[in-house]
Motif scaffolding. Structure first.
Motif, PDB file in Angstrom:
ATOM      1  N   ALA A   1     -31.167  46.486  10.307  1.00  0.00           N
ATOM      2  CA  ALA A   1     -29.772  46.627   9.904  1.00  0.00           C
ATOM      3  C   ALA A   1     -29.070  47.669  10.755  1.00  0.00           C
ATOM      4  O   ALA A   1     -27.858  47.605  10.963  1.00  0.00           O
TER       5      ALA A   1
ATOM      6  N   SER B   1     -18.906  41.657   9.161  1.00  0.00           N
ATOM      7  CA  SER B   1     -19.958  41.621   8.142  1.00  0.00           C
ATOM      8  C   SER B   1     -21.314  41.480   8.812  1.00  0.00           C
ATOM      9  O   SER B   1     -21.479  40.696   9.763  1.00  0.00           O
ATOM     10  N   GLY B   2     -22.280  42.242   8.311  1.00  0.00           N
ATOM     11  CA  GLY B   2     -23.625  42.182   8.864  1.00  0.00           C
ATOM     12  C   GLY B   2     -23.856  43.042  10.080  1.00  0.00           C
ATOM     13  O   GLY B   2     -24.948  43.031  10.666  1.00  0.00           O
ATOM     14  N   SER B   3     -22.860  43.843  10.457  1.00  0.00           N
ATOM     15  CA  SER B   3     -22.992  44.664  11.667  1.00  0.00           C
ATOM     16  C   SER B   3     -23.752  45.960  11.422  1.00  0.00           C
ATOM     17  O   SER B   3     -24.161  46.627  12.370  1.00  0.00           O
TER      18      SER B   3
ATOM     19  N   ASP C   1     -24.446  44.045  15.438  1.00  0.00           N
ATOM     20  CA  ASP C   1     -25.868  43.756  15.183  1.00  0.00           C
ATOM     21  C   ASP C   1     -26.692  45.030  15.036  1.00  0.00           C
ATOM     22  O   ASP C   1     -27.808  45.132  15.560  1.00  0.00           O
TER      23      ASP C   1
END
Length: 232
Positions: free
Chosen positions: A21, A41-43, A217
């Motif tokens: 994460a 989102s998800g970064s 990422d």
């Protein structure tokens, strides 16, 4: 130069069997800065916020906030750290609907053991400064979204935190209320409050802060005063 309010060194966090994460993140935030942590989102934005707030621990690296090694704190120590060092503002306000505005604002001071009279004077001062003193006896459900977010900011500032963390602070607001909250954050920073805003909104980042740290990422893709690409 002054000691950073926030300093992350080679911080990584991985959950279960998925990709990391957060990967080897390093940066510092100095007193009086207004910084946006920006990314889709998800970064890794939420992970980073939780690590700074002491709600999670890294798998590797160090997290230091206002002289406290947050990554070394236990559960009780983390709670005391947040109470003393951190003010948090959330997307959906997180106010207690069965308490009045004044009682919501006073609550952090009560938990910290501040004298009742001192706490109420501090709450009155904050509500007056934030333009919502007339709502002190009202319940949050009777306020507009922008007014509720001002109450949340007053609560976050109650214990004079070294750092104000704002997690998507305009995400639940209409455009006008969002602009109002953005102006408020800008004013607080102009008065010397160190602020970190976590958002996916490039417009908010540009309007409310002077520095952006972009995550992609789980890695820091850029760290500077200007972004040229929109975040989707």
């Amino acid at each position: 130069m002054s000691t950073p309010v926030i300093e992350l060194r080679d911080v990584s966090r991985k959950y279960d069997d998925g990709p990391p994460a957060l990967q080897e993140a390093s940066f510092a935030v100095r007193a009086g800065e207004a910084v946006a942590i920006l990314g889709p989102s998800g970064s890794g934005k939420s992970t980073l916020l939780n690590l700074i707030a002491g709600l999670d621990r890294p798998d590797a690296g160090t997290v230091t906030v206002d002289g406290v090694r947050v990554d070394q704190l236990g559960e009780a120590g983390s709670a005391l750290y947040r109470r003393a060092k951190i003010g948090m503002v959330f997307q959906f306000f997180n106010l207690l609907d069965d308490l009045t505005v004044a009682d919501n604002v006073v609550l952090p001071a009560q938990l910290a053991g501040m004298a009742r009279g001192t706490a109420h004077r501090r709450a009155e001062e904050l509500l007056e400064n934030l333009g919502i003193a007339r709502h002190a006896g009202a319940y949050p459900g009777r306020l507009s979204g922008g007014e509720r977010q001002r109450v949340a900011v007053a609560r976050a500032l109650m214990n004079r935190p070294a750092l104000l963390l704002a997690d998507e602070p305009t995400g639940a607001l209409d455009t006008a209320a969002g602009e109002e909250v953005c102006r408020l954050l800008t004013e607080l920073n102009a008065d010397g409050q160190t602020i970190v805003v976590v958002t996916h909104d490039l417009g908010l980042a540009r309007a409310c802060t002077t520095r952006t740290i972009e995550l992609v990422d789980g890695r820091i893709a850029s760290d500077g005063a200007t972004l040229t690409a929109a975040v989707r």
